[in-house]
Design a protein around this motif. Structure first.
Motif, short mmCIF file in Angstrom:
data_model
loop_
_atom_site.label_atom_id
_atom_site.label_comp_id
_atom_site.label_asym_id
_atom_site.label_seq_id
_atom_site.Cartn_x
_atom_site.Cartn_y
_atom_site.Cartn_z
N CYS A 1 0.43 -19.13 2.65
CA CYS A 1 1.71 -19.21 2.08
C CYS A 1 2.65 -18.47 1.50
CB CYS A 1 1.32 -20.55 0.56
SG CYS A 1 0.18 -19.46 -0.54
N ARG A 2 3.97 -18.78 0.75
CA ARG A 2 5.44 -17.97 0.50
C ARG A 2 4.62 -16.99 -0.29
NH1 ARG A 2 10.14 -22.12 1.83
NH2 ARG A 2 10.21 -21.98 4.03
N LEU A 3 3.73 -17.84 -1.35
CA LEU A 3 3.40 -16.79 -2.76
C LEU A 3 2.70 -15.64 -1.84
CD1 LEU A 3 3.11 -16.14 -5.66
CD2 LEU A 3 1.09 -18.17 -5.62
N ASN A 4 1.61 -16.14 -0.96
CA ASN A 4 1.11 -14.43 -0.63
C ASN A 4 1.42 -13.79 -0.23
OD1 ASN A 4 -1.46 -15.66 -0.98
ND2 ASN A 4 -2.52 -15.49 1.13
N THR A 5 2.92 -14.03 0.78
CA THR A 5 3.22 -13.16 1.11
C THR A 5 4.69 -12.35 0.42
OG1 THR A 5 3.85 -14.02 2.99
CG2 THR A 5 5.33 -12.86 2.42
N SER A 6 4.25 -13.14 -0.69
CA SER A 6 5.21 -12.07 -1.94
C SER A 6 4.58 -11.65 -2.56
CB SER A 6 5.82 -13.13 -2.73
OG SER A 6 4.78 -14.30 -2.83
N GLU A 7 3.23 -11.95 -2.67
CA GLU A 7 2.18 -11.21 -3.70
C GLU A 7 1.81 -9.44 -2.66
OE1 GLU A 7 -0.15 -14.32 -6.30
OE2 GLU A 7 -0.84 -14.00 -4.57
N SER A 8 1.94 -9.99 -1.56
CA SER A 8 1.06 -8.60 -0.19
C SER A 8 2.74 -8.07 -0.51
CB SER A 8 1.31 -9.66 0.72
OG SER A 8 0.44 -10.30 1.56
N VAL A 9 3.85 -7.57 -0.93
CA VAL A 9 4.72 -6.98 -0.83
C VAL A 9 4.02 -6.20 -2.27
CG1 VAL A 9 7.31 -5.86 -1.52
CG2 VAL A 9 6.32 -7.90 -0.08
N ALA A 10 4.10 -6.90 -3.84
CA ALA A 10 3.54 -6.01 -4.56
C ALA A 10 2.41 -5.30 -4.63
CB ALA A 10 3.81 -7.26 -5.49
N MET A 11 1.66 -6.28 -3.62
CA MET A 11 0.20 -5.60 -3.69
C MET A 11 0.68 -3.82 -2.73
SD MET A 11 -2.60 -7.92 -3.53
CE MET A 11 -1.86 -9.12 -2.60
N ARG A 12 1.36 -3.80 -1.99
CA ARG A 12 1.61 -2.99 -0.79
C ARG A 12 2.01 -1.48 -2.04
NH1 ARG A 12 7.05 -3.08 2.02
NH2 ARG A 12 7.29 -3.10 0.17
N ASP A 13 2.78 -2.04 -3.21
CA ASP A 13 3.20 -1.20 -3.57
C ASP A 13 2.68 -0.32 -4.51
OD1 ASP A 13 5.78 -1.40 -2.55
OD2 ASP A 13 6.09 -2.55 -3.79
N LEU A 14 2.05 -1.05 -5.37
CA LEU A 14 0.22 -0.77 -6.28
C LEU A 14 -0.59 0.38 -5.36
CD1 LEU A 14 -0.38 -4.38 -7.76
CD2 LEU A 14 1.13 -2.13 -9.31
N ALA A 15 -0.76 -0.79 -3.77
CA ALA A 15 -1.82 0.63 -3.72
C ALA A 15 -1.25 1.80 -3.12
CB ALA A 15 -2.35 -0.43 -1.67
N ARG A 16 -0.03 2.02 -2.88
CA ARG A 16 0.58 2.91 -2.51
C ARG A 16 0.22 3.72 -3.71
NH1 ARG A 16 6.09 0.74 0.21
NH2 ARG A 16 6.41 1.42 2.38
N ARG A 17 0.80 3.11 -4.84
CA ARG A 17 0.63 3.93 -6.67
C ARG A 17 -0.71 4.49 -6.90
NH1 ARG A 17 5.61 0.46 -7.63
NH2 ARG A 17 3.64 -0.89 -9.00
N GLY A 18 -1.73 3.71 -5.61
CA GLY A 18 -2.64 4.01 -6.35
C GLY A 18 -3.32 4.75 -5.41
N GLY A 19 -2.88 5.30 -4.56
CA GLY A 19 -4.09 6.51 -4.04
C GLY A 19 -3.96 6.39 -2.44
N HIS A 20 -4.02 5.21 -1.93
CA HIS A 20 -4.16 4.26 -0.52
C HIS A 20 -3.37 4.64 0.11
CE1 HIS A 20 -7.78 2.27 -2.14
NE2 HIS A 20 -6.65 1.70 -3.36
N LYS B 1 -5.60 -8.53 -8.54
CA LYS B 1 -5.48 -7.41 -7.32
C LYS B 1 -3.23 -7.31 -7.66
CE LYS B 1 -3.16 -12.23 -5.58
NZ LYS B 1 -3.70 -13.13 -4.08
N LEU B 2 -2.78 -8.03 -8.75
CA LEU B 2 -1.55 -7.27 -9.33
C LEU B 2 -1.68 -6.34 -10.45
CD1 LEU B 2 0.17 -10.70 -8.29
CD2 LEU B 2 0.52 -8.38 -6.96
N THR B 3 -2.95 -5.84 -10.70
CA THR B 3 -3.53 -4.82 -11.57
C THR B 3 -2.96 -3.90 -11.31
OG1 THR B 3 -5.36 -5.44 -11.82
CG2 THR B 3 -4.25 -6.18 -12.94
N PRO B 4 -2.27 -2.89 -11.79
CA PRO B 4 -2.47 -1.12 -10.95
C PRO B 4 -4.42 -0.54 -10.89
CG PRO B 4 -0.58 -1.84 -12.54
CD PRO B 4 -1.26 -2.73 -12.52
N GLU B 5 -4.81 -1.32 -12.00
CA GLU B 5 -6.03 -0.70 -11.72
C GLU B 5 -7.21 -0.50 -11.17
OE1 GLU B 5 -4.54 -1.67 -15.18
OE2 GLU B 5 -4.79 -2.42 -14.10
#
Length: 427
Positions: A19-38, A102-106
């Motif tokens: 769904c579109r909600l998944n799509t939007s959350e994916s962007v937030a997770m991409r940024d969290l993953a980058r900041r998390g060192g992936h 999945k939307l938490t930095p930790e």
């Protein structure tokens, strides 16, 4: 709903299903993953709505592990929440992250060992997540609600997303202001069941009350759009806004699922055929010319040809324009999966017939807009590329004369229409 979207941003790639909600959350997770060192990884956001969506995600993971050995694969989403061990066992998967985390930095800290998937049913809070970019999107998506408290017999999403919980209105307003400040002319309110917004917040505001306050507190926002709505839960304030507020787009997408009363009862939906027809009629009365979309399922267990014919008739009687059609897919553990099943080829055949009815309904709507253009009516379009965008009614429009900047809102004069939408020139 079972399709996927890919976002390639250097060595950290995202593949989002559903769904579109998944799509939007994916962007937030991409940024969290980058900041998390992936720094280099594939992030796969799974969907559990259909078996096909899960199959596609598993296939994508196996292909990625084969083509890019050694690249970590991070898996999250509803399917991963429901059966984390199965996804963790796929080749190349280094981390499975549950929906509650999945939307938490930790959760994305590459230096920390992967945490076990937590119980999403225990989740009690939702945070605002504003997504202003995904594959060139021109509109901003703002999550205002998460989870679902209903138990439709075909659906596993409540168990993948947890209970319904609302984002505090102050956070919603803050994020909407941020979207406008970033240059976005349209915000879409998203969630799993946004019509259930509010009962868990102080004062128990309804979705309509939240929308009215948002528009009042962010007067600089030109366009507001709503994602899918349960027709049984549209509150009186939202109906009034539909009639009174021009910044609320003349487009409603309704979560209907069927048009026959017995099928709706067996699905455990909260509306009847008459209730859905009444909602569609009320929308047209309050906002003449409004575009109506709907989610519909073909081939639900025990559906006869007569039940299916009633749904086809419903599309016309309700005046629906844009259909999202899905052949029924058994979901393990749901009541519907224990009902007598229809053959898969029959489900697909009925879905194809329903999609054909949807195509005809959309073409009729395009012709209606063309006739109004011949009487001098112009379309206001949010441009998603130099030559195409969507109108206020969410009708696709292509410029055959002139072009515009991505994200701009402009006036267009409709010159023609085809099966793919409206053909126009810059007015």
């Amino acid at each position: 709903m079972s399709g996927s979207e890919a976002l390639d941003q250097g060595p950290l790639r995202v593949l989002s299903f559903g769904c579109r909600l998944n799509t939007s959350e994916s962007v937030a997770m991409r940024d969290l993953a980058r900041r998390g060192g992936h720094a280099e990884a594939l992030l796969v956001n799974t969907c559990a709505v259909t078996a096909e969506a899960e199959r596609q995600a598993r296939k994508a993971i196996r292909r990625a592990a084969r083509d890019n050995p050694g690249t970590p694969i991070l898996v999250t989403g509803c399917a991963a929440q429901l059966r984390p061990a199965e996804w963790a066992a796929l080749p190349g998967v280094s981390r499975v992250i549950g929906n509650a985390d999945k939307l938490t930095p930790e959760a994305w800290n590459a230096a920390a060992p992967p945490a076990p998937v937590s119980d999403v049913m225990a989740a009690r809070q939702a945070a605002a997540h504003l997504v202003t970019e995904f594959a060139g999107r021109a509109r901003a998506f703002l999550q205002v609600q998460q989870g679902c408290d209903h138990r439709c017999t075909f659906c596993v999403i409540p168990f993948g997303r947890g209970p319904s919980r609302s984002v505090p209105l102050g956070a919603v307003v803050e994020q909407a202001r941020a979207a406008v400040a970033a240059g976005y002319r349209e915000v879409v309110l998203t969630g799993v069941d946004i019509a259930s917004f509010g009962p868990d917040l102080p004062g128990r505001p309804s979705l309509g009350q939240a929308v009215r306050r948002l528009l009042a507190l962010v007067p600089e926002l030109p366009r507001l759009r709503l994602s899918s709505l349960d027709p049984a839960a549209i509150d009186e304030e939202l109906w009034r806004l539909l009639a009174e507020e021009p910044r609320l787009m003349p487009h409603l997408h309704l979560s209907l699922q069927h048009g026959d009363d017995l099928m709706l009862k067996r699905m455990k939906r909260r509306h009847s055929r008459a209730g859905a027809l009444a909602a569609a009629a009320r929308a047209r009365t309050l906002r003449p010319g409004i575009a109506l979309g709907a989610d519909l399922i073909a081939g639900f267990p025990t559906e006869t040809e007569a039940h299916f014919a009633a749904m086809l008739d419903f599309v016309t009687e309700a005046g629906l324009h844009f259909l999202h059609v899905f052949p029924y897919s058994e979901r393990p553990g749901t009541p519907a999966a224990r009902m007598p099943q229809l053959p898969v080829p029959l489900r697909r055949e009925r879905a194809a017939r329903l999609r054909a009815a949807g195509t005809a309904a959309a073409e009729h709507f395009y012709q209606t807009r063309l006739e109004q253009a011949r009487q001098g009516q112009k379309e206001t379009v949010l441009m998603e590329a130099p030559d195409r965008g969507h109108t206020e009614h969410f009708a696709p429009l292509r410029l055959v004369r002139g072009e515009a900047r991505h994200g701009a809102v402009l006036q267009a004069r409709v010159l023609g229409a085809d099966a793919r939408g409206l053909l126009a020139e810059v007015a």
